[in-house]
Design a protein around this motif. Structure first.
Motif, PDB file in Angstrom:
ATOM      1  N   ASP A 122       0.828  -1.216   0.000  1.00 47.56           N
ATOM      2  CA  ASP A 122       0.000   0.000   0.000  1.00 47.56           C
ATOM      3  C   ASP A 122       0.858   1.261   0.000  1.00 47.56           C
ATOM      4  OD1 ASP A 122      -2.898  -1.036   2.007  1.00 47.56           O
ATOM      5  OD2 ASP A 122      -2.107  -1.700   0.069  1.00 47.56           O
ATOM      6  N   THR A 123       1.962   1.219   0.725  1.00 47.13           N
ATOM      7  CA  THR A 123       2.865   2.384   0.753  1.00 47.13           C
ATOM      8  C   THR A 123       3.399   2.667  -0.651  1.00 47.13           C
ATOM      9  OG1 THR A 123       3.504   1.943   3.035  1.00 47.13           O
ATOM     10  CG2 THR A 123       5.015   3.300   1.725  1.00 47.13           C
ATOM     11  N   VAL A 124       3.773   1.605  -1.344  1.00 43.78           N
ATOM     12  CA  VAL A 124       4.273   1.762  -2.721  1.00 43.78           C
ATOM     13  C   VAL A 124       3.169   2.310  -3.633  1.00 43.78           C
ATOM     14  CG1 VAL A 124       5.139   0.516  -4.749  1.00 43.78           C
ATOM     15  CG2 VAL A 124       6.030  -0.009  -2.460  1.00 43.78           C
ATOM     16  N   THR A 125       1.951   1.799  -3.464  1.00 44.88           N
ATOM     17  CA  THR A 125       0.837   2.280  -4.287  1.00 44.88           C
ATOM     18  C   THR A 125       0.614   3.778  -4.084  1.00 44.88           C
ATOM     19  OG1 THR A 125      -0.230   0.108  -4.074  1.00 44.88           O
ATOM     20  CG2 THR A 125      -1.607   1.939  -4.838  1.00 44.88           C
ATOM     21  N   VAL A 126       0.583   4.195  -2.821  1.00 45.72           N
ATOM     22  CA  VAL A 126       0.288   5.600  -2.511  1.00 45.72           C
ATOM     23  C   VAL A 126       1.448   6.512  -2.905  1.00 45.72           C
ATOM     24  CG1 VAL A 126      -0.140   7.241  -0.625  1.00 45.72           C
ATOM     25  CG2 VAL A 126      -1.338   5.038  -0.674  1.00 45.72           C
ATOM     26  N   GLY A 179       4.082  10.452  -6.554  1.00 48.75           N
ATOM     27  CA  GLY A 179       5.199  10.871  -7.403  1.00 48.75           C
ATOM     28  C   GLY A 179       4.756  11.202  -8.817  1.00 48.75           C
ATOM     29  N   VAL A 180       3.850  10.385  -9.344  1.00 46.01           N
ATOM     30  CA  VAL A 180       3.332  10.649 -10.691  1.00 46.01           C
ATOM     31  C   VAL A 180       2.568  11.983 -10.705  1.00 46.01           C
ATOM     32  CG1 VAL A 180       1.684   9.883 -12.455  1.00 46.01           C
ATOM     33  CG2 VAL A 180       3.213   8.228 -11.367  1.00 46.01           C
ATOM     34  N   VAL A 181       1.711  12.169  -9.703  1.00 46.58           N
ATOM     35  CA  VAL A 181       0.909  13.401  -9.633  1.00 46.58           C
ATOM     36  C   VAL A 181       1.810  14.623  -9.502  1.00 46.58           C
ATOM     37  CG1 VAL A 181      -0.750  14.685  -8.225  1.00 46.58           C
ATOM     38  CG2 VAL A 181      -1.150  12.263  -8.719  1.00 46.58           C
ATOM     39  N   THR A 207       7.976   8.644 -15.057  1.00 48.81           N
ATOM     40  CA  THR A 207       8.394   7.277 -15.393  1.00 48.81           C
ATOM     41  C   THR A 207       8.999   6.562 -14.185  1.00 48.81           C
ATOM     42  OG1 THR A 207       8.790   7.951 -17.689  1.00 48.81           O
ATOM     43  CG2 THR A 207       9.837   5.903 -16.946  1.00 48.81           C
ATOM     44  N   LEU A 208       9.791   7.313 -13.401  1.00 50.22           N
ATOM     45  CA  LEU A 208      10.394   6.713 -12.200  1.00 50.22           C
ATOM     46  C   LEU A 208       9.314   6.216 -11.237  1.00 50.22           C
ATOM     47  CD1 LEU A 208      13.353   9.186 -11.484  1.00 50.22           C
ATOM     48  CD2 LEU A 208      13.504   6.802 -12.272  1.00 50.22           C
ATOM     49  N   PHE A 209       8.203   6.910 -11.162  1.00 47.15           N
ATOM     50  CA  PHE A 209       7.164   6.558 -10.188  1.00 47.15           C
ATOM     51  C   PHE A 209       6.061   5.662 -10.772  1.00 47.15           C
ATOM     52  CE2 PHE A 209       8.218   8.778  -6.313  1.00 47.15           C
ATOM     53  CZ  PHE A 209       9.052   9.807  -6.717  1.00 47.15           C
ATOM     54  N   VAL A 210       5.811   5.759 -12.095  1.00 45.66           N
ATOM     55  CA  VAL A 210       4.637   5.048 -12.613  1.00 45.66           C
ATOM     56  C   VAL A 210       4.832   3.527 -12.585  1.00 45.66           C
ATOM     57  CG1 VAL A 210       5.218   4.937 -15.085  1.00 45.66           C
ATOM     58  CG2 VAL A 210       2.828   5.221 -14.373  1.00 45.66           C
TER      59      VAL A 210
END
Ligand SMILES: CCCCCCCC/C=C\CCCCCCCC(=O)OC[C@H](COP(=O)(O)O[C@@H]1[C@H](O)[C@H](OP(=O)(O)O)[C@@H](O)[C@H](O)[C@H]1O)OC(=O)CCCCCCC/C=C\CCCCCCCC
Ligand SMILES: Nc1ccn([C@@H]2O[C@H](COP(=O)(O)O)[C@@H](O)[C@H]2O)c(=O)n1
Ligand SMILES: [Mg+2]
Ligand SMILES: [Mg+2]
Length: 214
Positions: A29-33, A38-40, A60-63
């Motif tokens: 969940d931490t990775v998802t959030v 990061g993308v936003v 790209t690094l976050f998606v």
């Protein structure tokens, strides 16, 4: 379609990284959030001011976190309904930020009402394409169709074009046309994909109602 052909490759590539995060006590969940955040951030801070190269790099690094979180959950044997909900819901947030950031650029410094409208269309149609799958699945249908332009295709086409178009700021000539072209491709492709899914759900629903879904 990328989901069908590239997921296995990225699963192999990203599994060691997912295992590393698990060893260091990071939760799916931490990775998802954090991945979505990061993308936003990349999309809504850098795209509206025309920083398309660096914005694409950050995004790209976050998606790719979207491919790591589920991998972690499966390694932990903790895939959950909540996780499925969180993952898919935040996908919509990330997609909205990417195309929203592009639309903001064309509404401002990019000075193109038409391309602003196309970016907004990409944002909206992408959400509807994803909704059709989720809604079809929620009424018990498989929605068994590999659409022409699904989420991965939307992101790859748009982000590759945005990243390359961003090289214009470094003096590379002619690349700035790539982003408008990509937006039109995603817009038309999303319409085709929406039609594919509607036709598929209509067929599957008819089969289900007749008791013969394949
Ligand atoms: C000189 C350099 C200039 C700079 C160039 C920068 C290049 C940028 C490179 C890459 C950017 C693109 C990366 C995009 C990665 C996308 C990963 C991703 O998030 O895929 C998500 C997708 C689906 O995941 P989920 O199952 O979690 O989500 C589902 C989805 O949301 C459904 O929505 P729908 O599809 O229906 O609309 C929902 O319905 C569902 O509920 C939900 O669960 O995952 C995949 O598809 C897995 C495969 C991803 C494959 C990505 C390949 C991209 C890799 C590299 C391509 C670019 C190559 C670089 C070219 C550079 C040119 C110089
Ligand atoms: N925080 C999370 C994220 C995902 N999941 C599970 O993984 C599935 C998505 O897999 P991806 O490879 O596309 O990330 C999702 O449907 C959940 O089952 C999770 O449990 N927790
Ligand atoms: Mg995911
Ligand atoms: Mg996802």
């Amino acid at each position: 379609m990328l989901n069908k052909y590239a997921r296995a490759f990225f699963t192999r590539v990203l599994t060691p990284f997912a295992a590393f995060l698990i060893r260091h006590g990071v939760s799916p969940d931490t990775v998802t959030v954090l991945g979505t955040a990061g993308v936003v951030a990349g999309a809504l801070v850098l795209f509206p001011v025309g920083e398309f190269f660096w914005g694409t790099i950050v995004i790209t690094l976050f998606v790719f976190s979207d491919l790591v979180d589920g991998n972690m959950a499966r390694q932990l044997g903790r895939s959950s309904r909540w996780g499925a909900f969180l993952d898919s819901t935040l996908d919509r947030v990330a997609d909205g930020a990417v195309f929203g950031g592009i639309a903001l650029w064309y509404a401002g410094g990019g000075d193109s009402v038409t391309l602003c409208a196309v970016a907004i269309f990409c944002l909206a149609s992408g959400q509807v394409v994803s909704y059709t799958k989720a809604r079809g699945e929620s009424i018990g249908l498989p929605v068994a169709v590999n659409g022409l332009v699904e989420r991965a295709e939307r992101l790859v086409v748009t982000l590759v074009a945005a990243g390359l178009a961003g090289l214009h700021a470094f003096g590379v000539p002619g690349v700035d046309v790539l982003l408008p072209v990509a937006l039109w491709i995603v817009a038309v492709g999303s319409l085709v994909t929406l039609a594919q899914r509607v036709v598929t759900v209509r067929r599957e629903a008819a089969e289900a109602d007749a008791g013969t879904v394949s």
